[in-house]
Design a protein around this motif. Structure first.
Motif, mmCIF file in Angstrom:
data_model
loop_
_atom_site.group_PDB
_atom_site.id
_atom_site.type_symbol
_atom_site.label_atom_id
_atom_site.label_comp_id
_atom_site.label_asym_id
_atom_site.label_seq_id
_atom_site.Cartn_x
_atom_site.Cartn_y
_atom_site.Cartn_z
ATOM 1 N N SER A 235 -36.412 -15.967 -4.117
ATOM 2 C CA SER A 235 -35.639 -15.386 -2.999
ATOM 3 C C SER A 235 -35.470 -13.880 -3.183
ATOM 4 O O SER A 235 -35.598 -13.109 -2.221
ATOM 5 C CB SER A 235 -34.256 -16.031 -2.914
ATOM 6 N N ALA A 236 -35.170 -13.468 -4.421
ATOM 7 C CA ALA A 236 -34.923 -12.044 -4.664
ATOM 8 C C ALA A 236 -36.187 -11.222 -4.437
ATOM 9 O O ALA A 236 -36.134 -10.135 -3.841
ATOM 10 C CB ALA A 236 -34.415 -11.845 -6.085
ATOM 11 N N GLY B 203 -36.921 -11.127 -0.812
ATOM 12 C CA GLY B 203 -35.924 -10.262 -0.186
ATOM 13 C C GLY B 203 -36.251 -8.793 -0.367
ATOM 14 O O GLY B 203 -36.048 -7.979 0.541
ATOM 15 N N ALA C 263 -36.779 -6.452 2.716
ATOM 16 C CA ALA C 263 -35.940 -5.258 2.892
ATOM 17 C C ALA C 263 -36.809 -4.008 3.016
ATOM 18 O O ALA C 263 -36.501 -3.095 3.790
ATOM 19 C CB ALA C 263 -34.976 -5.125 1.716
ATOM 20 N N LYS D 220 -38.531 -16.209 3.203
ATOM 21 C CA LYS D 220 -37.228 -15.913 2.597
ATOM 22 C C LYS D 220 -36.184 -16.955 3.042
ATOM 23 O O LYS D 220 -35.407 -17.457 2.235
ATOM 24 C CB LYS D 220 -36.802 -14.495 3.013
ATOM 25 N N CYS E 212 -34.201 -19.673 0.780
ATOM 26 C CA CYS E 212 -32.729 -19.603 0.664
ATOM 27 C C CYS E 212 -32.004 -20.774 1.301
ATOM 28 O O CYS E 212 -30.821 -20.949 1.059
ATOM 29 C CB CYS E 212 -32.212 -18.333 1.332
ATOM 30 N N LEU F 9 -27.445 -6.648 7.005
ATOM 31 C CA LEU F 9 -28.253 -6.612 5.772
ATOM 32 C C LEU F 9 -27.540 -5.797 4.693
ATOM 33 O O LEU F 9 -27.520 -6.191 3.516
ATOM 34 C CB LEU F 9 -29.632 -6.015 6.076
ATOM 35 N N HIS G 226 -24.771 -7.864 3.336
ATOM 36 C CA HIS G 226 -25.357 -8.921 2.497
ATOM 37 C C HIS G 226 -25.784 -8.363 1.140
ATOM 38 O O HIS G 226 -25.492 -8.951 0.093
ATOM 39 C CB HIS G 226 -26.561 -9.518 3.242
ATOM 40 N N LEU G 227 -26.454 -7.215 1.168
ATOM 41 C CA LEU G 227 -26.902 -6.597 -0.092
ATOM 42 C C LEU G 227 -25.699 -6.193 -0.949
ATOM 43 O O LEU G 227 -25.708 -6.382 -2.173
ATOM 44 C CB LEU G 227 -27.774 -5.367 0.184
ATOM 45 N N ILE H 61 -29.011 -10.501 -6.888
ATOM 46 C CA ILE H 61 -30.368 -10.015 -6.601
ATOM 47 C C ILE H 61 -30.945 -9.346 -7.849
ATOM 48 O O ILE H 61 -32.100 -9.579 -8.217
ATOM 49 C CB ILE H 61 -30.343 -9.019 -5.411
#
Lengths: 382, 126
Positions: free
Chosen positions: A21-22, A25, A29, A80, A84, A161, A164-165, A172
């Motif tokens: 996922s990371a 991501g 991103a 993604k 997740c 986003l 979330h980050l 992450i």
């Protein structure tokens, strides 16, 4: 026994591992950051007067990157989400049972806010990419205006986003810092490397399938590309004359030029009789396709000089009866630039009605929306 | 924390812009429907597709599972990306072009898988 989604707490489901996922991501991103940066540039190119006219290919490159990064984001987003999704329904970690009530309440509200931002992120990302894909094909996903919605929902997505980050950054970091490791023999489904490799391969395939819109040399291998050479006189048209409700232009057509204290009219033979200049310039549509053509016409600054008008900002009026494309503004720097033409011919032929007959604006490094067609009026503000 | 605050500010700006695009009740309903559909994607569609994929993969020999899963996923994605172009008559996207691209893609994918299987067999891995 309580049902548990596959992957939630199941180390054998490697596709749902945080390491996968990371990494997905990070790429997603990156794609979104490219889209945001180039999308902002496109917005400025359409609305900011200081957008440079050189290099002539600048907008072509930035908008090409915008469309390709957005297209690549589709498989990355789906991969993604797939990676997740067991965690999307995860409950918050229980608060310390003996902690202060305020701490427990804070944790609960924090969790609710993070979930709300995640919901906005998912819904916004899907709508941003949908409006981008449908808009690229010239369609509309609903009764709302596609481009403004794309712009608005992109900000929504980027905001969600960032939240979330901000919340997930430690997790992450851990996911990125931990090596992928070897696949477990007892794993369920694909390995971590398979999921990542598959996502990267899909992203490469969709980019290759669309890149021909931006890089015409590759259009033979890009079945989803909008071929720039498909159209009247070998050049694609995004907004046709019939779509703009311009049905015919007869001999009564005149170009009217106005400035403080002066007014002048010229007919088509008069315009064609002025010294002409031929330039090879790219035409780039906000939809991402671009193509070069040889444009012949009168440099706008020469036209103003010929009729005794001052040099200044020019508002261009079109025969289009309604809509946002019926006028555009050329800042004075553009007007002074002798590569800004009032074009009468394309590739040696008189403009087709769909290309803006009897004349249109052609200016280097300017989005197609600002290359006003069917020009009938110029108003100069010194 | 700074990132969260910046995010919240951008969220607010996005909501303000989005509210400006929904000028009629019909537009608001359409936008709301799209946003809801986006939420349903990870909740309903992806698990369904993934579950079907896992079931299909179990019927295949192990060396082919990854190939078929990646190939099917990429084919579905290409179709998804192609739909707006196929639906727009002036876009110039054709089924023939898409199918030819998919044919080349699957040929390369299966060829690469076959090479990998042959290499693993030579090394006596299975």
């Amino acid at each position: 026994m309580r049902w548990r989604p596959p992957g939630q707490g199941n180390p054998a489901a490697e596709a749902h591992d945080v390491r996968v996922s990371a990494r997905l991501g990070l790429w997603l991103a990156t794609a979104f950051a490219l889209c945001l940066a180039t999308g902002l540039l496109s917005h400025l190119a359409q609305h900011a007067p200081w957008w440079p006219g050189r290099p002539a290919q600048l907008y072509r490159i930035t908008q090409g990157v915008h469309v390709l990064a957005g297209t690549a984001a589709v498989p990355l987003l789906l991969a993604k989400l797939w990676s997740c999704w067991p965690r999307l329904s995860a409950r918050p970690e229980p608060a310390a049972p003996r902690g202060p009530a305020a701490q427990r309440l804070g944790r609960r509200w924090g969790y609710a806010a993070e979930r709300a931002a995640l919901a906005v992120l998912v819904a916004g990302a899907v709508l941003t990419l949908t409006t981008g894909l449908v808009g690229r094909a010239g369609g509309a996903p609903g009764p709302f205006a596609t481009a403004p919605t794309h712009h608005a929902v992109a900000w929504l997505t980027v905001g969600a986003l960032a939240v979330h980050l901000g919340v997930k950054l430690p997790r992450i970091r851990d996911g990125l810092a931990t090596p992928l490791g070897r696949p477990a023999p007892e794993r369920v489904g694909l390995s971590r490397r398979d999921v990542l490799g598959g996502a990267y391969l899909s992203a490469t395939a969709v980019v290759l399938a669309t890149v021909g819109s931006t890089v015409p040399a590759l259009d033979r291998v890009s079945p989803l590309a909008r071929r720039a050479d498909r159209g009247p006189q070998g050049l694609r048209v995004t907004r046709t004359a019939s779509a703009a409700r311009v049905t015919r232009v007869d001999a009564r057509w005149r170009l009217t030029m106005q400035w403080p204290g002066g007014r002048h009219e010229v007919d088509l033979p008069g315009l064609a009789g002025l010294p002409q200049r031929t330039l090879r310039l790219p035409l780039t549509c906000v939809q991402g396709w671009s193509a070069h053509a040889d444009w012949t016409g009168v440099p706008l600054v020469d036209l103003l000089a010929a009729v005794g008008a001052p040099v200044g900002r020019v508002t261009v009026g079109s025969l289009e009866p309604v809509g946002v494309h019926r006028s555009s503004v050329l800042p004075v720097e553009r007007v002074r630039d002798r590569s800004t033409l009032l074009a009468l011919r394309i590739n040696g032929s008189v403009l087709d009605l769909d290309h803006g007959y009897p004349c249109r604006i052609v200016s280097a490094d300017r989005p197609g929306t600002g290359q006003t067609k069917w020009v009938t009026a110029l108003r100069v503000d010194p | 924390m700074a990132l969260v605050l910046v995010g919240l500010a951008l969220l607010g700006y996005g909501i303000r812009l989005l509210a400006g695009t929904a000028r009629t009740p019909g537009q608001a309903v359409a936008l709301g429907t799209w946003l809801l559909a986006g939420l349903l994607l990870p909740v309903l569609v992806l698990p369904l597709v993934g579950g079907v994929g896992l079931l299909v993969a179990r019927t295949l020999p192990r060396p082919l599972r990854t190939t078929v899963a990646v190939g099917a996923g990429t084919s579905g994605l290409l179709l998804l990306v192609a739909v707006p172009g196929l639906a727009a008559p002036t876009a110039g996207v054709t089924w023939g072009g898409l199918l030819a691209f998919l044919g080349v893609f699957w040929a390369l994918l299966l060829g690469a898988t076959q090479s990998r299987i042959a290499r693993d067999q030579r090394r006596g891995r299975w």
